[in-house]
Design a protein around this motif. Sequence first.
Motif, PDB file in Angstrom:
ATOM      1  N   UNK A  56     -22.073 -29.831  49.656  1.00 57.79           N
ATOM      2  CA  UNK A  56     -22.670 -31.016  49.111  1.00 57.79           C
ATOM      3  C   UNK A  56     -23.639 -30.697  47.743  1.00 57.79           C
ATOM      4  N   UNK A  57     -23.619 -29.475  47.350  1.00 57.48           N
ATOM      5  CA  UNK A  57     -24.367 -28.973  46.151  1.00 57.48           C
ATOM      6  C   UNK A  57     -24.277 -29.660  44.870  1.00 57.48           C
ATOM      7  N   UNK A  58     -23.111 -29.991  44.689  1.00 60.30           N
ATOM      8  CA  UNK A  58     -22.908 -30.655  43.456  1.00 60.30           C
ATOM      9  C   UNK A  58     -23.089 -32.263  43.643  1.00 60.30           C
ATOM     10  N   UNK A  59     -23.068 -32.718  44.572  1.00 53.41           N
ATOM     11  CA  UNK A  59     -23.664 -34.175  44.695  1.00 53.41           C
ATOM     12  C   UNK A  59     -25.053 -34.344  44.600  1.00 53.41           C
ATOM     13  N   UNK A  60     -25.761 -33.208  45.134  1.00 53.58           N
ATOM     14  CA  UNK A  60     -27.085 -33.493  45.090  1.00 53.58           C
ATOM     15  C   UNK A  60     -27.645 -33.111  43.731  1.00 53.58           C
ATOM     16  N   UNK A  61     -26.846 -32.187  42.979  1.00 53.46           N
ATOM     17  CA  UNK A  61     -27.418 -31.878  41.577  1.00 53.46           C
ATOM     18  C   UNK A  61     -27.098 -32.990  40.744  1.00 53.46           C
ATOM     19  N   UNK A  62     -25.998 -33.799  40.903  1.00 55.34           N
ATOM     20  CA  UNK A  62     -25.950 -35.128  40.583  1.00 55.34           C
ATOM     21  C   UNK A  62     -26.920 -36.281  40.511  1.00 55.34           C
ATOM     22  N   UNK A  63     -27.277 -36.183  41.730  1.00 54.50           N
ATOM     23  CA  UNK A  63     -28.377 -37.253  42.100  1.00 54.50           C
ATOM     24  C   UNK A  63     -29.820 -37.045  41.633  1.00 54.50           C
ATOM     25  N   UNK A  64     -30.017 -35.570  41.555  1.00 54.13           N
ATOM     26  CA  UNK A  64     -31.349 -35.116  40.970  1.00 54.13           C
ATOM     27  C   UNK A  64     -31.438 -35.366  39.382  1.00 54.13           C
TER      28      UNK A  64
END
Length: 84
Positions: A56-64
């Motif tokens: 889920x790193x891509x999703x977390x980067x987008x959220x941040x």
Amino acid sequence: MKIAGLIIGILAILGMILAFIPCIGALNWINIPFAVLGLIFSILGLNQDQRTGLPKGTSIAGIIMCAIAIFFGLIRLILGGGII
């Protein structure tokens, strides 16, 4: 969804940086809703990742990135009086 959220997050950060130039601060009126859309896509991608067990790193980067663009965009609009 998570890739779309990440791409929108990158574009929102670039728009936020551009809106810090004097006399272009009104760009945040477009950039903030764009970043909110990216935040929604990233959260949906994160929920999808949790159900399937994918990283889920891509999703977390987008959220941040979207959250940073929203926060600093709002600060810039407040300091500039919503126009400048």
